[in-house]
Design an enzyme around this catalytic site. Structure first.
Site, PDB file in Angstrom:
ATOM      1  N   ARG A 259       1.438 -10.976   7.395  1.00  0.00           N
ATOM      2  CA  ARG A 259       1.410  -9.822   6.491  1.00  0.00           C
ATOM      3  C   ARG A 259       2.658  -8.977   6.751  1.00  0.00           C
ATOM      4  NH1 ARG A 259      -3.754  -9.712   8.822  1.00  0.00           N
ATOM      5  NH2 ARG A 259      -3.232  -7.768   9.885  1.00  0.00           N
TER       6      ARG A 259
ATOM      7  N   CYS B 215      13.353  24.428   3.867  1.00  0.00           N
ATOM      8  CA  CYS B 215      12.463  25.182   2.982  1.00  0.00           C
ATOM      9  C   CYS B 215      11.642  24.225   2.123  1.00  0.00           C
ATOM     10  CB  CYS B 215      13.278  26.108   2.092  1.00  0.00           C
ATOM     11  SG  CYS B 215      14.418  27.203   2.987  1.00  0.00           S
ATOM     12  N   MET B 216      10.765  24.778   1.312  1.00  0.00           N
ATOM     13  CA  MET B 216       9.908  23.945   0.478  1.00  0.00           C
ATOM     14  C   MET B 216      10.705  23.050  -0.465  1.00  0.00           C
ATOM     15  SD  MET B 216       6.839  25.069  -2.115  1.00  0.00           S
ATOM     16  CE  MET B 216       5.883  25.826  -0.798  1.00  0.00           C
ATOM     17  N   ASP B 217      11.777  23.598  -1.052  1.00  0.00           N
ATOM     18  CA  ASP B 217      12.511  22.884  -2.095  1.00  0.00           C
ATOM     19  C   ASP B 217      13.970  22.615  -1.742  1.00  0.00           C
ATOM     20  OD1 ASP B 217      10.221  23.401  -3.919  1.00  0.00           O
ATOM     21  OD2 ASP B 217      10.943  25.469  -3.778  1.00  0.00           O
TER      22      ASP B 217
ATOM     23  N   HIS C   5      -6.314  -7.358  12.927  1.00  0.00           N
ATOM     24  CA  HIS C   5      -5.087  -6.539  12.950  1.00  0.00           C
ATOM     25  C   HIS C   5      -4.749  -6.163  14.380  1.00  0.00           C
ATOM     26  CE1 HIS C   5      -2.111  -3.540  11.905  1.00  0.00           C
ATOM     27  NE2 HIS C   5      -2.311  -3.735  10.618  1.00  0.00           N
TER      28      HIS C   5
ATOM     29  N   ARG D 164     -10.488  -0.075  14.801  1.00  0.00           N
ATOM     30  CA  ARG D 164     -10.284   0.587  13.511  1.00  0.00           C
ATOM     31  C   ARG D 164     -11.153  -0.173  12.515  1.00  0.00           C
ATOM     32  NH1 ARG D 164      -4.329   1.171  10.777  1.00  0.00           N
ATOM     33  NH2 ARG D 164      -4.805  -0.997  10.201  1.00  0.00           N
TER      34      ARG D 164
ATOM     35  N   TYR E 269      15.013  30.942   6.505  1.00  0.00           N
ATOM     36  CA  TYR E 269      13.918  31.710   7.092  1.00  0.00           C
ATOM     37  C   TYR E 269      14.060  31.827   8.607  1.00  0.00           C
ATOM     38  CZ  TYR E 269      11.487  31.228   2.624  1.00  0.00           C
ATOM     39  OH  TYR E 269      11.137  31.281   1.301  1.00  0.00           O
TER      40      TYR E 269
ATOM     41  N   LYS F 137       0.845  -1.199   0.000  1.00  0.00           N
ATOM     42  CA  LYS F 137       0.000   0.000   0.000  1.00  0.00           C
ATOM     43  C   LYS F 137       0.877   1.244   0.000  1.00  0.00           C
ATOM     44  CE  LYS F 137      -0.268  -0.132   5.045  1.00  0.00           C
ATOM     45  NZ  LYS F 137      -1.133  -0.063   6.233  1.00  0.00           N
TER      46      LYS F 137
END
Length: 389
Positions: free
Chosen positions: A223, A313-315, A165, A133, A266, A35
């Protein structure tokens, strides 16, 4: 490497881990859980490697993941277990995908798809034994069994699995473990009394942690989730001989000399205390590098560990090289198996107060997955198939 960053996945490690875990589990059948794009490692290549390593079945959370495997030519049994109203159940049945059912409304939707397609659905009935769950609580388990048996009599479904589970199998000695085992045994007893638990029905409850520590939980199949990828299901007990499959690397984009008292990134939460050299590493929180790695996580660059300097930072993020000489294009290893002195995924998880699952599954689609038949640098690329994201 022609991209700013890439995740290198050692498929031989996947095969090794499956074989190791099957042996540890006493040789029972193994389902490889792929998954979430195989926990961020690449759905199709990992699935193929897991089957080559000895997994007999494949597990996905969503139907669309299972359909992607069929579209790629995977013919092994595949189970999908998290189904919401309106899923493409007709396509699933036509593709021979096994489905999990946890409530009578879902049984009815699956049966309707079986009637439309003329293909009986192969069902795994899920019992909630204490995780609260997925699954039918024991109070509603008889009703689920009764409806499934009525649909089986009609010819709309086959019951091929009974499962549950664990909530705390990764906490050895937790009182819920035995309580859940007892509840599962009760669910199996009720299923047997109702006629839904023949010898052909697969009983499965063990996740990675239970597979390696709880013989009583192995039943007919285990599993394999996080351990499939070489990451310990119980870090406090070591690595169990597993081999970490993923190495995350990036190439330095820029190296610059800055004076003492230079604020970095930043908020200037990092300020240099001497003239120094900074390097920009072009991967950031948009790629799954958690922002709170700021000032905490370490990477390997120029043969030495370096801590993230300044806010992620973002990138991109920065590292402080001191007076060491590195150049644009030089490789930085964020994490790997640790063979070359780089941090491991478990180190990152411990440092950031999370689990390895979160780190690998958050690595974004801008980071290509490069599949190798051996550790990075030891073999040729065997598959360039993407992450599926």
């Amino acid at each position: 490497m022609a991209t700013p960053a890439e995740a290198r996945v050692d498929l031989s490690a996947i095969r090794h881990n499956v074989a190791l875990l099957k042996e540890a589990a006493g040789g029972v059948e193994a389902m490889a859980a792929v998954k979430a794009d195989a926990y961020g490692h690449g759905l199709v290549p990992v699935t193929r490697a897991a089957l080559e390593g000895g997994a007999g079945r494949i597990g996905t959370a969503f139907v669309r993941e299972a359909l992607a495997l069929r579209a790629a030519g995977v013919t092994a049994p595949v189970l999908s277990w998290l189904i919401t109203p309106g899923e493409p159940l007709d396509e699933a049945l036509e593709a021979g995908i096994e489905l999990s059912a946890f409530d009578t409304w879902l049984l009815d939707e699956i049966a309707a798809a079986a009637r439309r397609t003329g293909r009986p659905a192969r069902l795994h009935l899920e019992a909630d034994t204490g995780m609260s769950r997925g699954g039918a609580p024991l109070a509603r388990w008889p009703a689920l069994l009764d409806r499934a048996l009525a649909l089986r009599a009609e010819g709309a479904v086959e019951i091929v699995g009974l499962w549950s589970h664990f909530a705390c199998a990764d906490i050895p000695g937790h009182p819920s473990i035995q309580a859940q085992l007892d509840a599962y045994e009760e669910a199996l007893k009720l299923a047997e009394q109702a006629g839904a638990a023949g010898s052909e029905v697969i009983r499965h409850m063990a996740n990675s942690a239970a597979a390696v520590t709880l013989p009583a939980a192995r039943f007919d199949m285990v599993r394999l989730g996080i351990a499939l990828y070489g990451l310990s299901p119980i870090p406090e007990q070591g690595d169990f001989g597993l081999r970490q499959a993923m190495t995350l690397v990036a190439r330095i984009a820029l190296v610059k000399r800055v004076p003492e008292r230079s604020g970095v990134s930043y908020g200037h939460v990092y300020v240099t205390d001497r003239p120094t050299t900074l390097a920009i590493v072009p991967i950031g929180y948009a790629d799954g590098i958690l922002r709170h790695a700021t000032g905490r996580a370490e990477v390997l660059a120029g043969g030495r560990r370096r801590r993230v300097a300044g806010r992620v930072c973002m990138d991109q993020f920065m590292i402080d090289l001191g007076d060491d000489v590195l150049s644009a294009g030089d490789e930085v290893v964020l994490f790997g198996p640790g063979d070359g002195g780089e941090p491991t995924l478990q180190e990152w998880a411990d440092t950031l107060g999370t689990i390895t699952h979160e780190i690998v599954t958050r690595i974004g689609s801008r980071v290509p997955r490069v599949h190798l038949d051996g550790p990075p640098g030891a073999g040729a690329v065997t598959s360039g198939e993407g992450s599926g994201t």
